[in-house]
Design an enzyme around this catalytic site. Structure first.
Site, PDB file in Angstrom:
ATOM      1  N   HIS A 127       6.352   2.780   1.804  1.00 13.39           N
ATOM      2  CA  HIS A 127       7.512   1.863   1.403  1.00 13.39           C
ATOM      3  C   HIS A 127       8.699   2.447   2.185  1.00 13.39           C
ATOM      4  O   HIS A 127       9.049   3.358   2.631  1.00 13.39           O
ATOM      5  CB  HIS A 127       7.816   2.195  -0.207  1.00 13.39           C
ATOM      6  CG  HIS A 127       9.043   1.375  -0.717  1.00 13.39           C
ATOM      7  ND1 HIS A 127       8.814   0.040  -0.896  1.00 13.39           N
ATOM      8  CD2 HIS A 127      10.455   1.534  -0.653  1.00 13.39           C
ATOM      9  CE1 HIS A 127       9.941  -0.406  -1.343  1.00 13.39           C
ATOM     10  NE2 HIS A 127      10.850   0.453  -1.040  1.00 13.39           N
ATOM     11  N   ASN A 159       0.546   4.171  -0.734  1.00 11.52           N
ATOM     12  CA  ASN A 159       1.237   3.169  -0.215  1.00 11.52           C
ATOM     13  C   ASN A 159       2.615   3.631   0.679  1.00 11.52           C
ATOM     14  O   ASN A 159       3.262   4.889   0.353  1.00 11.52           O
ATOM     15  CB  ASN A 159       1.897   2.418  -1.540  1.00 11.52           C
ATOM     16  CG  ASN A 159       2.910   1.194  -1.103  1.00 11.52           C
ATOM     17  OD1 ASN A 159       2.328   0.354  -0.180  1.00 11.52           O
ATOM     18  ND2 ASN A 159       4.032   0.960  -1.550  1.00 11.52           N
ATOM     19  N   GLY A 214       0.651  -5.679  10.288  1.00  6.77           N
ATOM     20  CA  GLY A 214      -0.373  -4.893  10.619  1.00  6.77           C
ATOM     21  C   GLY A 214      -0.005  -3.479  11.353  1.00  6.77           C
ATOM     22  O   GLY A 214      -0.980  -2.864  11.921  1.00  6.77           O
ATOM     23  N   THR A 215       1.389  -3.245  11.701  1.00  5.20           N
ATOM     24  CA  THR A 215       1.763  -2.133  12.658  1.00  5.20           C
ATOM     25  C   THR A 215       1.304  -0.880  12.094  1.00  5.20           C
ATOM     26  O   THR A 215       0.958   0.194  12.654  1.00  5.20           O
ATOM     27  CB  THR A 215       3.014  -2.232  12.715  1.00  5.20           C
ATOM     28  OG1 THR A 215       3.867  -2.176  11.674  1.00  5.20           O
ATOM     29  CG2 THR A 215       3.555  -3.580  13.623  1.00  5.20           C
ATOM     30  N   ASN A 216       1.451  -0.816  10.566  1.00  6.90           N
ATOM     31  CA  ASN A 216       1.009   0.533   9.904  1.00  6.90           C
ATOM     32  C   ASN A 216      -0.476   0.750   9.984  1.00  6.90           C
ATOM     33  O   ASN A 216      -0.956   1.692  10.281  1.00  6.90           O
ATOM     34  CB  ASN A 216       1.532   0.482   8.691  1.00  6.90           C
ATOM     35  CG  ASN A 216       2.832   0.990   8.403  1.00  6.90           C
ATOM     36  OD1 ASN A 216       3.365   1.925   8.566  1.00  6.90           O
ATOM     37  ND2 ASN A 216       3.833  -0.222   8.120  1.00  6.90           N
TER      38      ASN A 216
END
Ligand code: GRF
Length: 212
Positions: free
Chosen positions: A110, A108, A12-14
């Protein structure tokens, strides 16, 4: 208030980057209405709970058919009032029902410069292992619109990151996250919240911000 739902599977760092940018006003007038994970153990769910954000765990295998999973996932996201769906370290296959309900409004992150090092099997640390194996001197991250094909939709933002001779997959992954992912994903959410994203003929564009 612009509402977003965030889909997670890991650390969950993003997600945390989005939480922090909303808190400091970089992403204006926006609220994370729901965080959904396919993994009860995902630390991202702890991050959401600490920020007072509602969470839901939905596992595809708990449903008799893929369509029932797709309908359930779409329903819980729609009921949260989300106008944008953000995949942030999400390892779930996104069902067609959700893509149909949110056309050009699922994004998203990536960890490579698509079309390099993407597609089936390219996720997490593997992406960086393959980049180092190939000997690329530059890698980075990509935010793209999600469509029915994996890592395929229109590209919205990209940011390059230098590969260093002494890099390991771990050091490279961390630098790509720090210098690219945690910068690009909030930028993309900000652009959607400000209505500056257009997708036409398979191309995605972000209109420049108007001078303050
Ligand atoms: C990151 O490498 C991200 O690019 C990929 O999943 C990994 C973990 O992300 N999509 P996070 O820490 O769970 O946001």
């Amino acid at each position: 208030m612009y509402k977003i739902a965030v889909l997670v599977s890991g650390g969950g760092t993003n997600l945390q980057a989005i939480i922090d940018r909303i808190a400091d006003g970089t992403i204006p007038d926006t609220k994370i209405s729901l965080v959904v994970s396919n993994r009860r153990s995902a630390y991202a769910l702890e991050r959401a709970a600490s920020a007072g954000i509602p969470t839901s765990v939905i596992h595809p295998k708990k449903f008799e058919t893929p369509a029932l999973f797709g309908e359930a996932l779409t329903r819980v996201i729609a009921e949260s009032g989300a106008q944008l769906v953000v995949l942030a370290g999400c390892l779930m296959t996104i069902p067609p029902e959700l893509i149909r309900a949110y056309p050009d409004r699922i994004i998203n992150i990536h960890p490579s410069l698509i079309p390099s090092f993407c597609g089936k099997g390219y996720y997490g640390l593997t992406v960086h292992e393959k980049a180092l194996e190939r000997g690329v001197k530059v890698t980075g991250a990509t935010v793209h619109i999600v469509d029915e094909r994996l890592d395929h939709g229109p590209i919205l933002l990209q940011k390059a990151v230098e590969v260093l001779p002494e890099d390991t997959p771990e050091t490279l992954q961390l630098r790509v996250m720090q210098q690219a992912e945690w910068v690009l994903l909030p930028q993309a959410v900000r652009a959607f919240a400000q209505g500056r994203v257009t997708v036409k003929d398979g191309q995605a564009q972000i209109c420049p911000e108007e001078a303050e």
